[in-house]
Design a protein around this motif. Structure first.
Motif, mmCIF file in Angstrom:
data_model
loop_
_atom_site.group_PDB
_atom_site.id
_atom_site.type_symbol
_atom_site.label_atom_id
_atom_site.label_comp_id
_atom_site.label_asym_id
_atom_site.label_seq_id
_atom_site.Cartn_x
_atom_site.Cartn_y
_atom_site.Cartn_z
ATOM 1 N N ALA A 183 3.167 28.081 -26.938
ATOM 2 C CA ALA A 183 3.937 28.924 -26.004
ATOM 3 C C ALA A 183 2.987 29.764 -25.144
ATOM 4 C CB ALA A 183 4.918 29.779 -26.791
ATOM 5 N N ARG A 184 2.639 30.943 -25.613
ATOM 6 C CA ARG A 184 1.676 31.784 -24.898
ATOM 7 C C ARG A 184 0.795 32.495 -25.913
ATOM 8 N NH1 ARG A 184 2.658 29.122 -21.285
ATOM 9 N NH2 ARG A 184 3.314 29.628 -19.159
ATOM 10 N N GLY A 185 -0.485 32.561 -25.618
ATOM 11 C CA GLY A 185 -1.432 33.145 -26.553
ATOM 12 C C GLY A 185 -1.185 34.609 -26.844
ATOM 13 N N ALA A 197 8.600 28.763 -6.325
ATOM 14 C CA ALA A 197 8.834 27.555 -7.114
ATOM 15 C C ALA A 197 7.675 27.394 -8.087
ATOM 16 C CB ALA A 197 8.941 26.333 -6.191
ATOM 17 N N ARG A 198 7.974 27.564 -9.364
ATOM 18 C CA ARG A 198 6.930 27.517 -10.397
ATOM 19 C C ARG A 198 6.912 26.109 -10.997
ATOM 20 N NH1 ARG A 198 3.501 26.611 -14.086
ATOM 21 N NH2 ARG A 198 3.513 27.826 -16.021
ATOM 22 N N ALA A 199 5.829 25.402 -10.749
ATOM 23 C CA ALA A 199 5.728 24.020 -11.248
ATOM 24 C C ALA A 199 5.304 24.026 -12.709
ATOM 25 C CB ALA A 199 4.737 23.237 -10.395
ATOM 26 N N GLY A 200 6.254 24.352 -13.564
ATOM 27 C CA GLY A 200 6.007 24.460 -14.992
ATOM 28 C C GLY A 200 7.154 25.252 -15.592
ATOM 29 N N ALA A 201 6.941 25.772 -16.794
ATOM 30 C CA ALA A 201 8.033 26.460 -17.488
ATOM 31 C C ALA A 201 7.918 27.980 -17.404
ATOM 32 C CB ALA A 201 8.054 26.012 -18.945
ATOM 33 N N GLY A 202 6.796 28.522 -17.890
ATOM 34 C CA GLY A 202 6.654 29.971 -18.046
ATOM 35 C C GLY A 202 6.651 30.710 -16.713
ATOM 36 N N LEU A 203 7.377 31.823 -16.703
ATOM 37 C CA LEU A 203 7.442 32.635 -15.476
ATOM 38 C C LEU A 203 6.628 33.924 -15.629
ATOM 39 C CD1 LEU A 203 11.258 32.166 -14.721
ATOM 40 C CD2 LEU A 203 9.352 31.224 -13.383
ATOM 41 N N VAL A 214 3.711 27.178 -6.997
ATOM 42 C CA VAL A 214 2.539 27.583 -7.776
ATOM 43 C C VAL A 214 2.649 27.082 -9.207
ATOM 44 C CG1 VAL A 214 3.608 29.786 -8.489
ATOM 45 C CG2 VAL A 214 1.112 29.666 -8.268
ATOM 46 N N ARG A 215 1.497 26.975 -9.885
ATOM 47 C CA ARG A 215 1.510 26.789 -11.343
ATOM 48 C C ARG A 215 1.077 28.124 -11.940
ATOM 49 N NH1 ARG A 215 -2.170 22.086 -12.137
ATOM 50 N NH2 ARG A 215 -2.074 22.717 -14.321
ATOM 51 N N THR A 216 -0.164 28.192 -12.441
ATOM 52 C CA THR A 216 -0.590 29.476 -13.023
ATOM 53 C C THR A 216 -1.925 29.941 -12.437
ATOM 54 O OG1 THR A 216 -1.351 28.125 -14.881
ATOM 55 C CG2 THR A 216 0.626 29.430 -15.234
ATOM 56 N N LYS A 217 -2.259 29.405 -11.266
ATOM 57 C CA LYS A 217 -3.572 29.710 -10.697
ATOM 58 C C LYS A 217 -3.770 31.205 -10.490
ATOM 59 C CE LYS A 217 -5.558 28.556 -6.413
ATOM 60 N NZ LYS A 217 -5.576 27.519 -5.373
ATOM 61 N N GLY A 245 1.666 21.214 -22.033
ATOM 62 C CA GLY A 245 2.686 20.833 -21.049
ATOM 63 C C GLY A 245 2.117 20.054 -19.873
ATOM 64 N N TRP A 246 0.876 19.659 -19.995
ATOM 65 C CA TRP A 246 0.157 19.124 -18.831
ATOM 66 C C TRP A 246 -0.350 17.722 -19.114
ATOM 67 C CZ3 TRP A 246 0.157 19.549 -13.994
ATOM 68 C CH2 TRP A 246 -0.942 19.272 -13.203
ATOM 69 N N THR A 247 0.559 16.751 -19.026
ATOM 70 C CA THR A 247 0.185 15.357 -19.255
ATOM 71 C C THR A 247 0.231 14.595 -17.928
ATOM 72 O OG1 THR A 247 2.490 14.738 -19.618
ATOM 73 C CG2 THR A 247 1.227 15.371 -21.564
ATOM 74 N N PRO A 288 -7.065 23.313 -24.809
ATOM 75 C CA PRO A 288 -7.152 24.268 -23.695
ATOM 76 C C PRO A 288 -5.886 24.351 -22.825
ATOM 77 C CG PRO A 288 -8.296 22.269 -23.102
ATOM 78 C CD PRO A 288 -7.760 22.040 -24.494
ATOM 79 N N HIS A 289 -4.785 24.778 -23.423
ATOM 80 C CA HIS A 289 -3.523 24.975 -22.686
ATOM 81 C C HIS A 289 -3.145 23.709 -21.897
ATOM 82 C CE1 HIS A 289 -0.838 28.255 -20.713
ATOM 83 N NE2 HIS A 289 -0.240 27.075 -20.665
ATOM 84 N N VAL A 290 -3.062 22.611 -22.644
ATOM 85 C CA VAL A 290 -2.708 21.336 -22.004
ATOM 86 C C VAL A 290 -1.418 20.741 -22.574
ATOM 87 C CG1 VAL A 290 -5.015 20.650 -21.267
ATOM 88 C CG2 VAL A 290 -4.291 20.147 -23.609
ATOM 89 N N GLY A 301 10.654 19.240 -16.896
ATOM 90 C CA GLY A 301 9.578 18.298 -16.567
ATOM 91 C C GLY A 301 8.473 18.236 -17.609
ATOM 92 N N ASN A 302 8.285 19.304 -18.389
ATOM 93 C CA ASN A 302 7.205 19.224 -19.385
ATOM 94 C C ASN A 302 7.643 19.522 -20.822
ATOM 95 O OD1 ASN A 302 7.351 22.009 -19.057
ATOM 96 N ND2 ASN A 302 5.217 22.288 -18.459
ATOM 97 N N ARG A 303 8.955 19.529 -21.036
ATOM 98 C CA ARG A 303 9.427 19.776 -22.407
ATOM 99 C C ARG A 303 8.982 18.682 -23.372
ATOM 100 N NH1 ARG A 303 15.881 19.109 -22.464
ATOM 101 N NH2 ARG A 303 15.477 19.962 -24.500
HETATM 102 O O1 LIG Z 1 4.681 25.174 -17.989
HETATM 103 C C1 LIG Z 1 4.101 26.119 -18.543
HETATM 104 O O2 LIG Z 1 4.663 27.167 -18.872
HETATM 105 C C2 LIG Z 1 2.676 26.005 -18.834
HETATM 106 O O3 LIG Z 1 2.169 26.748 -19.659
HETATM 107 C C3 LIG Z 1 1.863 25.051 -18.077
HETATM 108 O O4 LIG Z 1 0.808 25.768 -17.495
HETATM 109 P P1 LIG Z 1 0.160 25.256 -16.123
HETATM 110 O O5 LIG Z 1 1.225 25.304 -15.094
HETATM 111 O O6 LIG Z 1 -0.302 23.847 -16.368
HETATM 112 O O7 LIG Z 1 -0.976 26.196 -15.874
#
Ligand SMILES: O=C(O)C(=O)COP(=O)(O)O
Length: 307
Positions: A229-231, A70-76, A49-52, A287-289, A283-285, A97-99
């Protein structure tokens, strides 16, 4: 077969390919809804998952055989970590992967802010040619305070090398991390000395609303503030008040307390935020390239070997 994985979000196809090479059976259903996931998740060993949507207790309870998320990103923060621990469900993430994406995005915002790009661009589009009102600042000689020295904070510090700044970093959960890019220090020192404040901490019950009026009060005047980071770590009204009082000269916000429309437009602070020429919003992008899209999935698939 190693087990079955359900992908519920938009992950790069390389994740499925690599997971299959490791012996997993993978269903890639990026458009699946939460309700549909709840109905089928009992048949899976892992979910990617990501953050859906939130991987909360309800969802994990619907999956008695779940071994990992498995979180495809950083924040848990969209995963109920405490419940996962209780159930011995492993959590994997992929901040490696997105640092670089986050570090570069934060740098981009900072350079744009100190050079008034947003204001200048808007003015020219409106027929105004104002050189004096768009004089910028230089980073050279300034002190940048980084809160959180994990993958993201240390990436920002590395991106700053070459700009001839002093980088101070504070991390509540780490000591002895001073390196060629940042000098470890206390939160108090960051507050006292920083010309730039950049947040790189996770959202937890401790960090929620950490940056409020009281926190900002102790900073010097004329700081630039970056949040990738997070709003919810930040009280937006406090930031707007600090912009009004001149404490904050500019703010780059990739994440907001409330994200997405229409909810964002309903916030009582949104009008002031969108009208401020001292704020840059994305718009929260961070880490999303296009690059991190693939890197995140590769890192995450590699970590399946730890299961
Ligand atoms: O990796 C992170 O923590 C993000 O904030 C990326 O968010 P996303 O997975 O693109 O919704």
């Amino acid at each position: 077969m190693n087990g079955k994985i359900l992908i519920v979000d938009d992950l790069h196809p390389v994740f499925k390919i690599m997971a299959e090479q490791l012996g997993y059976e993978v269903d890639d259903l990026p458009l699946i809804t939460r309700a549909e996931t709840l109905a089928v998740i009992s048949g899976y060993d892992g979910i990617a998952v990501r953050t859906k949507f939130k991987i909360d207790r309800e969802l994990m309870e619907a999956a008695p055989g779940l071994k990992f998320v498995a979180r495809a990103g950083a924040g848990l923060d969209n995963i109920d970590e405490a419940y996962a621990k209780e159930r011995n469900i492993k959590l994997l993430n992929a901040p490696e992967g997105n640092r670089d994406a986050v570090g570069e995005h934060a740098m981009g915002m900072l350079l744009s802010l100190i050079n008034t790009h947003r204001k200048a661009d808007m003015e020219i589009r409106n027929g105004i040619w104002d050189r004096e009102g768009n004089r910028g600042w230089e980073l050279k000689g300034k002190t940048v305070g980084i809160i959180g020295y994990g993958f993201m904070g240390s990436s920002m510090a590395r991106k700053l090398s070459g700009f001839e700044v002093k980088v101070l970093a504070y991390d509540k959960y780490k000591t002895g991390f001073s390196d060629a890019y940042a000098q470890e220090c206390s939160m108090e020192e960051i507050v006292k000395h920083s010309d730039v404040l950049s947040l790189h901490i996770p959202l937890t019950s401790e960090t929620r609303q950490m940056v409020d009026e009281e926190y900002l009060y102790h900073f010097k005047k004329n700081i630039f503030f970056i949040n990738t980071a997070r709003g919810e770590i930040v009280n937006t009204k406090a930031v707007l008040a600090a912009i009004k009082s001149g404490k904050i000269l500019g703010a780059g916000l990739d994440v907001l307390e409330v994200e997405k429309f229409p909810a964002l437009a309903e916030q009582d602070w949104f009008t002031e935020l969108k009208e401020s020429e001292k704020v840059i919003l994305t718009p929260h992008v961070g880490g999303w390239t296009f690059d991190s899209y693939r890197k995140i999935s590769e890192v995450l698939a590699d970590k399946l070997e730890q299961i």
